[in-house]
Design a protein around this motif. Structure first.
Motif, short mmCIF file in Angstrom:
data_model
loop_
_atom_site.label_atom_id
_atom_site.label_comp_id
_atom_site.label_asym_id
_atom_site.label_seq_id
_atom_site.Cartn_x
_atom_site.Cartn_y
_atom_site.Cartn_z
N GLU A 58 2.30 1.70 -3.45
CA GLU A 58 1.30 2.20 -4.41
C GLU A 58 1.11 3.70 -4.27
O GLU A 58 0.97 4.42 -5.28
CB GLU A 58 -0.03 1.47 -4.18
CG GLU A 58 -0.02 0.01 -4.63
CD GLU A 58 -1.28 -0.72 -4.25
OE1 GLU A 58 -2.01 -0.23 -3.36
OE2 GLU A 58 -1.55 -1.79 -4.84
N LEU A 59 1.09 4.19 -3.04
CA LEU A 59 0.98 5.63 -2.81
C LEU A 59 2.17 6.37 -3.42
O LEU A 59 2.01 7.40 -4.08
CB LEU A 59 0.89 5.92 -1.31
CG LEU A 59 -0.43 5.57 -0.62
CD1 LEU A 59 -0.25 5.63 0.90
CD2 LEU A 59 -1.54 6.51 -1.06
N ARG A 82 0.83 -1.21 0.00
CA ARG A 82 0.00 0.00 0.00
C ARG A 82 0.86 1.26 0.00
O ARG A 82 0.58 2.23 -0.72
CB ARG A 82 -0.92 -0.01 1.22
CG ARG A 82 -1.90 1.14 1.24
CD ARG A 82 -3.01 0.91 2.25
NE ARG A 82 -2.51 0.90 3.62
CZ ARG A 82 -2.44 -0.19 4.39
NH1 ARG A 82 -2.83 -1.36 3.91
NH2 ARG A 82 -1.99 -0.12 5.62
N GLU A 141 -7.89 5.51 -7.61
CA GLU A 141 -7.22 4.24 -7.89
C GLU A 141 -7.00 3.34 -6.68
O GLU A 141 -6.80 2.14 -6.85
CB GLU A 141 -5.87 4.51 -8.56
CG GLU A 141 -6.00 5.21 -9.91
CD GLU A 141 -4.67 5.36 -10.62
OE1 GLU A 141 -3.67 4.77 -10.14
OE2 GLU A 141 -4.63 6.05 -11.66
N LEU A 142 -7.02 3.88 -5.47
CA LEU A 142 -6.70 3.08 -4.29
C LEU A 142 -7.89 2.95 -3.35
O LEU A 142 -8.70 3.87 -3.25
CB LEU A 142 -5.51 3.70 -3.53
CG LEU A 142 -4.18 3.78 -4.26
CD1 LEU A 142 -3.11 4.30 -3.32
CD2 LEU A 142 -3.77 2.41 -4.81
N TYR A 164 -8.74 2.79 0.52
CA TYR A 164 -8.04 3.22 1.73
C TYR A 164 -9.07 3.71 2.74
O TYR A 164 -10.16 4.14 2.38
CB TYR A 164 -7.07 4.37 1.42
CG TYR A 164 -7.77 5.58 0.87
CD1 TYR A 164 -8.21 6.60 1.69
CD2 TYR A 164 -8.07 5.65 -0.51
CE1 TYR A 164 -8.89 7.69 1.18
CE2 TYR A 164 -8.77 6.73 -1.01
CZ TYR A 164 -9.16 7.74 -0.17
OH TYR A 164 -9.86 8.81 -0.67
N ILE A 216 -5.20 9.29 -6.16
CA ILE A 216 -5.22 8.34 -5.05
C ILE A 216 -6.66 7.90 -4.77
O ILE A 216 -6.95 6.70 -4.60
CB ILE A 216 -4.61 8.97 -3.79
CG1 ILE A 216 -3.09 9.13 -3.95
CG2 ILE A 216 -4.90 8.11 -2.55
CD1 ILE A 216 -2.43 9.91 -2.84
#
Length: 211
Positions: A152-153, A149, A203-204, A206, A200
């Motif tokens: 990815e950030l 994670r 695409e993620l 969280y 962010i």
């Protein structure tokens, strides 16, 4: 040292809005400033849990003060578990009972590590909070996804033109970005931050909010 512990306990209880604690509980709470567990400061963890249980109680229209009190005190047994036999949950519950806490608070402390059987709602909140951090109980096998994670950030931030280097810190809650000043002006950085946040969010997956 005794003065620091007392002052810390009083300040934290005041800041958290948890009042009328027995002086011995105040001392135990302040002592957590010097205790770590699973790489996390226990006092800071207790403060975080108090805030989170308070917010969850508000959402569920339950007793906010009681939830915050249970959250703040749930780990007080760790202040003395090196001196007394037993689990920190049992030690904390016994201390809370001896020093005048209500039966519901005592039960929440006693059962916050229990995985089976009836528990008060506030105790189940703790189990939802504790494994969230890397290396917390129940999260031993999750270190790989945690690192992924963060990567990815950083990859998202690095994908933008003008970004020199970036570092995801605070368990992914914050990204420090260094830009190439010959390509990115001070004005441009504002737009760059907004664009990174948008990517962010798109695409993620969280918890919480990007900022």
């Amino acid at each position: 040292m005794d003065a620091i512990i007392k002052e810390t306990g009083e300040r934290i209880s005041f800041d958290a809005g948890v009042h009328d604690l027995h002086p011995e509980i105040i001392t135990m709470l302040g002592s957590l400033k010097f205790r770590t567990s699973y790489s996390q400061n226990v006092l800071q963890h207790s403060i975080d849990v108090a805030h989170l249980t308070g917010m969850m109680a508000a959402e569920l229209k339950m007793n906010i003060k009681e939830a915050k009190r249970a959250g703040l005190l749930h780990d007080i047994g760790k202040a003395v578990d090196h001196k007394v036999e037993g689990t920190h949950a049992a030690i904390g519950a016994d201390s809370a009972k001896r020093f005048g806490e209500s039966a519901r608070i005592v039960q929440a402390i006693a059962t916050h590590m229990t995985t089976a059987g009836p528990t008060p709602c506030s105790a189940s909140w703790f189990r939802r909070r504790t494994p969230c951090r890397p290396h917390g109980r129940g999260a031993a096998g999750d270190a790989g996804s945690y690192v992924k994670r963060l990567e990815e950030l950083e990859n998202i931030a690095n994908s933008f033109n003008g970004v020199d280097r970036c570092f995801a810190i605070q368990a992914g809650r914050e990204i420090r970005i260094m830009v190439e000043n010959e390509k990115i002006s001070d004005t441009d950085t504002v737009m760059l931050c907004k664009d990174i946040i948008k990517k962010i969010e798109a695409e993620l997956a969280y918890p919480g909010r990007s900022r």
